[in-house]
Write an enzyme that holds these catalytic residues in place. Structure first.
Site, short mmCIF file in Angstrom:
data_model
loop_
_atom_site.label_atom_id
_atom_site.label_comp_id
_atom_site.label_asym_id
_atom_site.label_seq_id
_atom_site.Cartn_x
_atom_site.Cartn_y
_atom_site.Cartn_z
N ARG A 1 0.89 -1.18 0.00
CA ARG A 1 0.00 0.00 0.00
C ARG A 1 0.91 1.21 0.00
O ARG A 1 1.65 1.43 0.97
CB ARG A 1 -0.91 -0.02 1.22
CG ARG A 1 -1.59 1.31 1.46
CD ARG A 1 -2.74 1.22 2.44
NE ARG A 1 -3.88 0.58 1.81
CZ ARG A 1 -5.12 0.59 2.31
NH1 ARG A 1 -5.36 1.20 3.44
NH2 ARG A 1 -6.10 -0.01 1.68
N HIS B 1 -7.02 1.14 -6.85
CA HIS B 1 -7.32 0.22 -5.74
C HIS B 1 -7.97 -1.06 -6.29
O HIS B 1 -9.14 -1.34 -6.04
CB HIS B 1 -8.23 0.90 -4.71
CG HIS B 1 -8.22 0.26 -3.35
ND1 HIS B 1 -7.45 -0.85 -3.05
CD2 HIS B 1 -8.88 0.56 -2.20
CE1 HIS B 1 -7.65 -1.20 -1.78
NE2 HIS B 1 -8.51 -0.35 -1.24
N GLN C 1 -9.77 -3.68 -3.97
CA GLN C 1 -11.13 -3.29 -3.58
C GLN C 1 -12.11 -3.59 -4.70
O GLN C 1 -13.23 -4.09 -4.47
CB GLN C 1 -11.15 -1.79 -3.26
CG GLN C 1 -12.51 -1.24 -2.88
CD GLN C 1 -12.98 -1.75 -1.54
OE1 GLN C 1 -12.22 -1.74 -0.57
NE2 GLN C 1 -14.22 -2.21 -1.45
N ASP D 1 -17.15 7.30 -1.99
CA ASP D 1 -15.93 7.11 -1.18
C ASP D 1 -15.62 8.47 -0.54
O ASP D 1 -16.22 9.49 -0.89
CB ASP D 1 -14.78 6.63 -2.08
CG ASP D 1 -13.49 6.37 -1.31
OD1 ASP D 1 -13.54 6.18 -0.08
OD2 ASP D 1 -12.40 6.35 -1.95
N CYS E 1 -16.47 1.77 -0.13
CA CYS E 1 -15.35 0.85 0.15
C CYS E 1 -14.97 0.81 1.62
O CYS E 1 -14.32 -0.13 2.05
CB CYS E 1 -14.15 1.25 -0.69
SG CYS E 1 -13.62 2.95 -0.36
N ARG F 1 -13.84 -8.70 0.66
CA ARG F 1 -12.41 -8.46 0.45
C ARG F 1 -11.63 -9.76 0.69
O ARG F 1 -10.68 -10.06 -0.04
CB ARG F 1 -11.89 -7.37 1.41
CG ARG F 1 -12.38 -5.96 1.11
CD ARG F 1 -11.81 -5.40 -0.18
NE ARG F 1 -10.36 -5.34 -0.20
CZ ARG F 1 -9.63 -4.32 0.23
NH1 ARG F 1 -10.23 -3.25 0.68
NH2 ARG F 1 -8.30 -4.35 0.17
N1 CP Z 1 -11.26 -0.32 1.78
C1 CP Z 1 -10.01 -0.42 2.27
O1 CP Z 1 -9.03 -0.59 1.53
O2 CP Z 1 -9.93 -0.38 3.63
P1 CP Z 1 -8.57 -0.24 4.48
O3 CP Z 1 -8.00 1.12 4.16
O4 CP Z 1 -9.01 -0.36 5.90
O5 CP Z 1 -7.63 -1.33 4.07
N1 NVA Z 2 -9.83 6.78 -1.45
C1 NVA Z 2 -9.50 6.29 -0.14
C2 NVA Z 2 -9.72 4.81 -0.07
C3 NVA Z 2 -9.38 4.16 1.24
C4 NVA Z 2 -9.58 2.69 1.22
C5 NVA Z 2 -8.05 6.66 0.20
O1 NVA Z 2 -7.19 6.54 -0.68
O2 NVA Z 2 -7.81 7.09 1.32
#
Ligand code: CP
Ligand code: NVA
Length: 310
Positions: A102, A129, A132, A224, A264, A292
């Site tokens: 990440r 992502h 997701q 989101d 999400c 997930r």
């Molecule tokens: N939706 C998602 O990726 O959640 P987290 O940021 O908790 O991993």
């Molecule tokens: N768009 C959000 C998604 C988190 C899962 C972010 O990047 O923070």
């Protein structure tokens, strides 16, 4: 060797195969458990940002499939800070069988793939992502007998989640729409990629500025957060721009009668989504989160276990 970095690199056929694999793994798990096809395999999870769902679903996914995982926090690795991304890739390649990362900069994933010799999985970057999106598609396939020809509308910031969601929704044959304020849309190039996928699958793509116009006639309404991780300095500005795009029950009045609500998570309740919408009977927020696990297992089974996509 394949990676799971961006859905743009994946053909429609392979994405459908990955979804079928997720459905099979979920059915097997519900029927008593999965074969330990990842016995002896180890996945490293590298985080530059916080996570609940991504970390837990990939870690438990490895356990269900007989493998092991270890999570590395930003302080431990310092990706690109303590040492170069290329050197992290070279080192981890000698220890583990795959890396889920990440990251802030999507290019860090491309560098990990270029300099390492193991599969790289995107657990969220500033622009994509895909982990997701697979769970969301699985959830949509469970919610509608045949989603083809239905309409999915994403309302809010044209961000990482929107980008991956709209590509995969087009592959499912959903008509896809996005409603975003001026300046917060996906790029022309990204919209072209979504349009191409949609056309190939007998569907349409349309961008809107007016959320009510976009949601009218929709079967799935998705949102989101307005401020993604890493954009915190823009929070005040975004709080001025986005309120007309809130997913609330008034907005849902314009959708079709059997329309569902998706997000999400994590949600900033009271901002992009109200409690009433998040907790409504037609909300799929927690099925999405739970899927997930099954979606990530399909990615792992294919990339680390050689499970065939068919
Ligand atoms: N939706 C998602 O990726 O959640 P987290 O940021 O908790 O991993
Ligand atoms: N768009 C959000 C998604 C988190 C899962 C972010 O990047 O923070």
């Amino acid at each position: 060797m394949s990676h799971f970095i961006s859905l743009d690199d994946w053909s429609d056929k392979n994405l459908r195969g990955l979804l079928r694999l997720a459905q099979r793994l979920k059915a097997d798990y519900m029927a008593g458990g999965n074969d330990p096809i990842l016995a002896g395999k180890i996945l490293a999870l590298v985080f530059e940002k916080p996570s609940l769902r991504t970390r837990v679903s990939y870690e438990i996914g490895m356990m269900h499939l007989g493998g092991k995982s270890l999570s590395l926090s930003p302080a431990e690795i310092g990706l690109g800070k303590r040492e170069t991304v290329a050197d992290v890739a070279r080192v981890l390649s000698g220890y583990v069988d795959g890396v889920m990362a990440r990251v802030f900069d999507h290019n860090s994933l491309l560098e990990l793939a270029e300099h390492g010799s193991i599969p790289i999985i995107n657990g969220l970057s500033d622009t994509h992502h895909p982990s997701q999106a697979i769970a969301d598609a699985l959830t949509i396939l469970e919610a509608f007998d045949n989603p083809t020809g239905r309409t999915l509308t994403y309302v809010g910031d044209g961000n990482n989640v929107a980008r991956s969601l709209l590509i995969l929704s087009a592959v499912l044959g959903l008509n896809v729409r996005i409603a975003a304020p001026e300046g917060y849309h996906l790029s022309e190039e990204e919209m072209d990629l979504i349009s191409e996928r949609a056309e190939r699958n007998g569907a349409t793509f349309a961008p809107y500025v007016d959320p009510i116009e976009a949601v009218t006639g929709s079967d799935i309404v998705y949102t989101d957060v307005w401020t993604s991780m890493g954009q915190e300095a823009e929070t005040a500005k975004r709080l001025q721009v986005f309120p007309p795009y809130q997913l609330n029950l008034d907005l849902m009045q314009h959708a079709n009668a059997d329309a569902v609500i998706m997000h999400c998570l994590p949600a900033h309740r009271g901002e992009e989504i109200t409690d009433a919408a998040a907790d409504a009977p037609n909300s799929l927020l927690f099925p999405q989160a739970h899927n997930r696990l099954h979606a990530q297992k399909a990615v792992l089974a294919h990339l680390l276990g050689g499970a065939v996509l068919e």
